[in-house]
Design a protein around this motif. Sequence first.
Motif, short mmCIF file in Angstrom:
data_model
loop_
_atom_site.label_atom_id
_atom_site.label_comp_id
_atom_site.label_asym_id
_atom_site.label_seq_id
_atom_site.Cartn_x
_atom_site.Cartn_y
_atom_site.Cartn_z
N LYS A 1 -70.76 10.04 -110.17
CA LYS A 1 -69.53 10.27 -109.89
C LYS A 1 -69.04 11.26 -109.41
O LYS A 1 -67.98 11.67 -108.66
N ALA B 1 -67.63 11.48 -105.74
CA ALA B 1 -66.14 11.52 -105.69
C ALA B 1 -65.31 12.82 -105.52
O ALA B 1 -64.34 12.74 -105.29
N THR C 1 -63.29 12.07 -97.38
CA THR C 1 -63.63 11.14 -98.67
C THR C 1 -65.03 10.36 -98.35
O THR C 1 -65.43 10.53 -97.31
N LEU D 1 -72.36 4.58 -106.44
CA LEU D 1 -71.25 4.94 -107.52
C LEU D 1 -71.45 4.21 -108.78
O LEU D 1 -71.26 4.71 -109.72
#
Length: 459
Positions: free
Chosen positions: A127, A130, A101, A120
Motif C-alpha cells: 500500500k 500509493a 501516480t 497492490l
Amino acid sequence: MQNHRKPIPNPRIGALSKHFPRVHALTAGVAVFVLVLAVFIPTPEVEARRMPLPVKLSPVTGETGEAHLDTTLAPHQAVPLASAGTEALQSLSLKIRNGDTLTDLFKRAKVHASEMYHLLGSGREAKQLARLAPGEELTFLLNPEGQLQRLELHKDRLSQVRFTRTTGNTFKHTLVQREPDSHPAYRHGEISSSLFVAGSEAGLSDSLIMEMADVFSSDIDFALDIRKGDSFSIMFEEKFFDGEKIGNGPILAVSFTNQGRTYSAVRYVDNKGDANYFTPEGKSMRKAFIRTPLDIVRISSHFNPRRLHPVFKSRRPHNGTDYAAPRGTPVYATGDGRVIASSYSKANGNYIFIQHGERYVTRYLHLTKRKVKKGQRVQQRQVIGTVGSTGYATGPHLHYEFLVDGRHRNPATIVRKLPKAKSVPTSEMTRFKNQTQPLLAKLASYQGPALAKLDENNP
C-alpha cells in the motif's frame, strides 16, 4: 488440325524393364523413399544446430556487489525446458516527479495495469506504493515477456523496498537497508560576528550548528551570551557511500568557550540504546529547561519591571523576554509539561501556557499558530506553535514568560539556577568512561594542532 502422335518409347528403358524382376523394383522404390526422407527431414542433431544460441545473461547486481539473477517465473508461464531460468531480466528505472501516480509510472514502464493491481493486492506493505514522493525512484525488473518479476522502491540511496514475485505468483516484501561508511571529522572556529557565520566558515552545515547550540542550550543563551572571540571545537561523524559523502552523523564530542568559560560535552549511548550528551564527568547536559524557546534569535526586549510599553507609551512591567524572529519560526516548549491553556485573547493574541510540575509555568504569547491543545502533554523542544504578531504586538516576535510559584522571574537567568536532568548512574559509570574517554582524547588531539595554528595567526 492438330497431329496427335504417340511418344516413341525408349528402347533401352523398355528393354531394362522387361528384364528387371518385380521384387527388385519394389526394393529400389523403398530405397528411393528413404533417400528422400534423409534429404528433406532433419535429424535431431540438425534441428539442434538450427536453434538460436542462449541469450547472453546480463546479471542484476545486488546491494552486496555480488551478481545474482532473479529468474522466478509465474506458474502459468510456459518456458521451454532448454531455456528455463536463463532469461535476463530487463531493468527500467523511473524518477518520480510531482503529480506522478503509480498508474502513470506503470504506463511509462509499459507494464500492464493488471500487474499493478496484482502487486497492490499482495499485502499491506504494498500500500505504501500509493504514497510515492517526488525524488524517489522505481525500478521495474521484467522478464522477456514483459511480466513484472520485481519492483524496487528507492526511497534514498540507502533505503530500498523490494517486491519480488514468488513461485506462488504472489509478491514477497523485503526491506533492504544499506549502511554507509562513517569517519570522524573535526572542525574548529572562532566567532567574530555570529555563531552561524563562524560555523559556516568552519565548514559546518546549518543542522550541525543547530545541534551544537542544542547541546549547550541549558548553559549558553545563544541570543544573549555570545561574544566576539568565543570559540568551539567539534568532532562529528561524516557518512560516505561508495566513496562519496552523503551527509553527517551525530556530534561525538564538542567544546564551546563562552566569555572565557569552556563547556564540554560527549555523546553517550546507554545500555538501553538511548543517546544523550553529558559532561566528561557524567553529568547531564540537559537541564529541566532549555534557555530559549527559539533557535538563535535576537532579543528585542528584556525582562524589565519598569519598561515603557511600546504601544500604550506608559510604564508597565515587562514580565518576560521578547525574541524577534521571522513570522512562522518554530517555538519550542522549554521543558516537559502539560498544556494548561491554548487560546486567543485581544492582548495576548494566540497564546499557550504550560505547567511544569508543581512550581513552574511558562507562557508563550503573540503566536501565529498554536500546535497543541489544552490538557496535552508536551516534551522539551517539542514545537508548540510559530512566531507571529497577534494581539498587542508591533511586529513578529515571541513574548516568553517564566513563573516560579506564581511569581514572574527573568527567563534569561532563572534557568541557570534550576537543576539538571539525571546524571549517569554509578552502576553505569565504567561503561560510560570506556565509551566516552576515547572520544574526548581524540577531540583533545585534534584541538592541539588547531589551537596552535590559531595562536600563530593571532600573535
